[in-house]
Motif scaffolding. Structure first.
Motif, PDB file in Angstrom:
ATOM      1  N   HIS A  30       1.043  -1.001  -0.115  1.00  0.00           N
ATOM      2  CA  HIS A  30       0.362   0.399   0.183  1.00  0.00           C
ATOM      3  C   HIS A  30       1.181   1.710   0.123  1.00  0.00           C
ATOM      4  CE1 HIS A  30      -3.474  -2.341   1.502  1.00  0.00           C
ATOM      5  NE2 HIS A  30      -4.216  -1.643   1.032  1.00  0.00           N
ATOM      6  N   ALA A  31       1.895   1.570   0.950  1.00  0.00           N
ATOM      7  CA  ALA A  31       2.905   2.496   1.336  1.00  0.00           C
ATOM      8  C   ALA A  31       3.832   2.388  -0.248  1.00  0.00           C
ATOM      9  CB  ALA A  31       3.591   2.093   2.475  1.00  0.00           C
ATOM     10  N   GLU A  32       3.978   1.716  -0.568  1.00  0.00           N
ATOM     11  CA  GLU A  32       4.945   1.694  -2.088  1.00  0.00           C
ATOM     12  C   GLU A  32       4.101   2.837  -3.111  1.00  0.00           C
ATOM     13  OE1 GLU A  32       8.039  -1.964  -1.396  1.00  0.00           O
ATOM     14  OE2 GLU A  32       6.618  -2.709  -2.213  1.00  0.00           O
ATOM     15  N   GLY A  33       2.848   1.373  -3.514  1.00  0.00           N
ATOM     16  CA  GLY A  33       1.444   2.088  -4.256  1.00  0.00           C
ATOM     17  C   GLY A  33       1.674   3.441  -3.966  1.00  0.00           C
ATOM     18  N   ILE A  34       1.046   3.906  -3.038  1.00  0.00           N
ATOM     19  CA  ILE A  34       0.405   5.396  -2.607  1.00  0.00           C
ATOM     20  C   ILE A  34       1.156   6.289  -3.167  1.00  0.00           C
ATOM     21  CG2 ILE A  34      -0.495   6.794  -0.744  1.00  0.00           C
ATOM     22  CD1 ILE A  34      -1.337   4.472   0.191  1.00  0.00           C
ATOM     23  N   VAL A  35       3.163   5.899  -2.553  1.00  0.00           N
ATOM     24  CA  VAL A  35       3.785   7.070  -3.068  1.00  0.00           C
ATOM     25  C   VAL A  35       4.544   7.174  -5.225  1.00  0.00           C
ATOM     26  CG1 VAL A  35       6.373   7.487  -2.752  1.00  0.00           C
ATOM     27  CG2 VAL A  35       5.179   6.895  -1.124  1.00  0.00           C
ATOM     28  N   ALA A 236     -11.558   2.425  -1.706  1.00  0.00           N
ATOM     29  CA  ALA A 236     -11.274   2.613  -3.232  1.00  0.00           C
ATOM     30  C   ALA A 236      -9.773   1.925  -3.157  1.00  0.00           C
ATOM     31  CB  ALA A 236     -10.867   3.892  -3.068  1.00  0.00           C
ATOM     32  N   LEU A 237      -8.545   2.098  -1.804  1.00  0.00           N
ATOM     33  CA  LEU A 237      -7.328   0.884  -2.578  1.00  0.00           C
ATOM     34  C   LEU A 237      -7.165  -0.225  -2.157  1.00  0.00           C
ATOM     35  CD1 LEU A 237      -4.657   3.692  -0.862  1.00  0.00           C
ATOM     36  CD2 LEU A 237      -5.915   4.011  -3.090  1.00  0.00           C
ATOM     37  N   ASN A 238      -8.125  -0.429  -1.669  1.00  0.00           N
ATOM     38  CA  ASN A 238      -8.494  -2.467  -1.299  1.00  0.00           C
ATOM     39  C   ASN A 238      -8.532  -2.874  -2.510  1.00  0.00           C
ATOM     40  OD1 ASN A 238      -6.988  -1.348   1.294  1.00  0.00           O
ATOM     41  ND2 ASN A 238      -8.943  -1.534   2.729  1.00  0.00           N
ATOM     42  N   MET A 239     -10.499  -1.877  -2.959  1.00  0.00           N
ATOM     43  CA  MET A 239     -10.949  -2.798  -3.855  1.00  0.00           C
ATOM     44  C   MET A 239     -10.275  -2.933  -5.060  1.00  0.00           C
ATOM     45  SD  MET A 239     -14.296  -0.471  -3.723  1.00  0.00           S
ATOM     46  CE  MET A 239     -15.361  -0.700  -5.254  1.00  0.00           C
ATOM     47  N   ALA A 240      -9.059  -2.049  -5.533  1.00  0.00           N
ATOM     48  CA  ALA A 240      -7.901  -1.942  -6.955  1.00  0.00           C
ATOM     49  C   ALA A 240      -7.525  -3.111  -5.941  1.00  0.00           C
ATOM     50  CB  ALA A 240      -7.774  -0.365  -7.212  1.00  0.00           C
ATOM     51  N   TYR A 241      -6.887  -3.379  -5.119  1.00  0.00           N
ATOM     52  CA  TYR A 241      -5.512  -4.222  -4.672  1.00  0.00           C
ATOM     53  C   TYR A 241      -6.361  -5.190  -4.625  1.00  0.00           C
ATOM     54  CZ  TYR A 241      -1.933  -4.995  -1.228  1.00  0.00           C
ATOM     55  OH  TYR A 241      -0.883  -6.204  -0.406  1.00  0.00           O
ATOM     56  N   THR A 242      -6.897  -5.615  -3.361  1.00  0.00           N
ATOM     57  CA  THR A 242      -7.889  -7.120  -4.115  1.00  0.00           C
ATOM     58  C   THR A 242      -8.721  -6.830  -5.954  1.00  0.00           C
ATOM     59  OG1 THR A 242      -8.417  -6.425  -1.396  1.00  0.00           O
ATOM     60  CG2 THR A 242      -9.789  -8.232  -2.920  1.00  0.00           C
ATOM     61  N   GLY A 243      -8.761  -6.857  -6.022  1.00  0.00           N
ATOM     62  CA  GLY A 243      -9.586  -7.038  -7.263  1.00  0.00           C
ATOM     63  C   GLY A 243      -8.385  -7.832  -8.558  1.00  0.00           C
ATOM     64  N   SER A 264       0.249  -6.652  -9.089  1.00  0.00           N
ATOM     65  CA  SER A 264      -0.333  -6.305 -10.061  1.00  0.00           C
ATOM     66  C   SER A 264      -1.182  -5.540  -9.420  1.00  0.00           C
ATOM     67  CB  SER A 264      -1.527  -7.093 -10.399  1.00  0.00           C
ATOM     68  OG  SER A 264      -1.926  -8.651  -9.765  1.00  0.00           O
ATOM     69  N   ALA A 265      -1.214  -6.381  -7.636  1.00  0.00           N
ATOM     70  CA  ALA A 265      -2.405  -5.197  -6.763  1.00  0.00           C
ATOM     71  C   ALA A 265      -1.342  -3.948  -6.491  1.00  0.00           C
ATOM     72  CB  ALA A 265      -2.186  -6.295  -5.591  1.00  0.00           C
ATOM     73  N   ARG A 266       0.012  -3.494  -6.748  1.00  0.00           N
ATOM     74  CA  ARG A 266       0.112  -2.104  -6.148  1.00  0.00           C
ATOM     75  C   ARG A 266       0.108  -1.902  -7.432  1.00  0.00           C
ATOM     76  NH1 ARG A 266       6.413  -3.050  -4.891  1.00  0.00           N
ATOM     77  NH2 ARG A 266       6.610  -4.081  -7.280  1.00  0.00           N
ATOM     78  N   SER A 267       0.424  -2.169  -9.086  1.00  0.00           N
ATOM     79  CA  SER A 267       0.096  -1.696  -9.721  1.00  0.00           C
ATOM     80  C   SER A 267      -1.544  -0.603  -9.861  1.00  0.00           C
ATOM     81  CB  SER A 267       0.693  -2.328 -11.136  1.00  0.00           C
ATOM     82  OG  SER A 267       0.078  -1.607 -12.255  1.00  0.00           O
ATOM     83  N   ALA A 268      -2.109  -1.899  -9.809  1.00  0.00           N
ATOM     84  CA  ALA A 268      -3.855  -1.472  -9.442  1.00  0.00           C
ATOM     85  C   ALA A 268      -3.967   0.303  -8.702  1.00  0.00           C
ATOM     86  CB  ALA A 268      -4.699  -2.231  -9.167  1.00  0.00           C
TER      87      ALA A 268
END
Ligand code: G3H
Ligand code: ZN
Length: 281
Positions: A30-35, A236-243, A264-268
């Protein structure tokens, strides 16, 4: 770039009539994807870790907070660290060791008087330790003595009560109940823009919108124009990640290396962050 302070990010955003997005961090990805999303958008961001996320990490805040701290320092946009929805003093008092510059103390489930008392004590401690403190005031509404939670649909923060609450507690930012609700997976929440404007005029501190995942883009943008300065986003992030994980594993039932599906989760998640930041700032 050095770690930013939440206070300076909020002050800059308010002066420029935009908002800062605060995204919930649960895992390292999560932290990596947010940054990465904030860097792509070229905007500042707040990494926030909630008491619930700390519980998920066996009650230990330091490992995830120090990792987020290192990512904030390495980012090429300003990033601050915020400790979110803290209900217990034990965690509150660890905020300084873990590098947070701000904390949200949540006594919104309490009566008004108890909320004021608990929050004033937390604010005294936060200020003595150099932290910005946010807290939440939700309208206790409903009929026949039925109390609404601060973010249940229908709950609203009263502007006069908000002014008295901020004066009595000394908080630096105020989470308000204006139509959003936590953990919505559909973007159907309607914001009360007139109420946001009244609250903006009634209190001097920046207003915070929680439960922003359920608010459509145009309403988020309009809410910011009406006076919201910090926009909290988690689901919204968890939906992208889990999806992304779900679809990767559906396509490859034999996959075993978590790097494959977590990438793929981090990139979504990064795509979602970059898009939402652009909407509000
Ligand atoms: O404090 C965190 C936020 O209010 C997240 O809410 O998960 O509904 O976006 P959300
Ligand atoms: Zn929240």
């Amino acid at each position: 770039m050095t770690l930013a302070s939440t206070g300076s990010l909020l002050a800059d955003a308010r002066a420029e009539k935009r908002a800062v997005a605060a995204f919930n961090v649960i895992t390292l990805e999560h932290a990596e994807g947010i940054v990465a999303g904030a860097e792509r958008a070229g905007r500042p961001v707040i990494l926030q870790i909630s008491e619930n996320a700390v519980k998920f990490h066996d009650g230990c805040v330091l490992p995830i907070a120090l990792a987020a701290h290192a990512m904030a320092e390495a980012a090429n946009v300003p990033v601050s660290l915020h400790l979110d929805h803290v209900e217990h003093d034990g965690l509150l008092h660890q905020a300084t060791d873990a590098g947070f510059s701000s904390v949200m103390f949540d006594a919104s489930h309490s009566s008004y008087a108890e909320n004021v008392e608990l929050t004033r004590r937390a604010a005294d401690w936060a200020h003595a330790n150099g932290l910005l403190i946010e807290s939440e005031l939700g309208q206790v509404g409903g009929k026949d003595g039925v109390h609404l939670g601060a973010h249940e649909p229908g709950a609203r923060t009263d502007p006069d009560e908000a002014a008295a609450y901020v004066a009595s507690t000394g908080v630096d930012a105020l989470a308000v109940a204006v139509g959003s609700s936590h953990a919505m997976t559909k973007r159907t929440a309607g914001l009360d823009f007139a109420l946001i404007e009244q609250l903006r005029d009634a209190v001097l501190v920046p207003l915070v919108l929680h439960g922003s995942s359920g608010v459509p883009d145009d309403a988020l943008a309009k809410g910011v124009r009406a006076g919201i300065v910090k926009v909290n986003i988690g689901t919204a992030l968890n939906m992208a990640y889990t999806g992304a994980v779900r679809s990767f594993l559906a396509d490859d039932a034999k996959a075993v290396d978590p790097r494959k599906y977590l990438e793929s989760a981090r990139s979504a998640l990064t795509d979602t962050v970059a898009q939402l930041i652009t909407v509000i700032s």
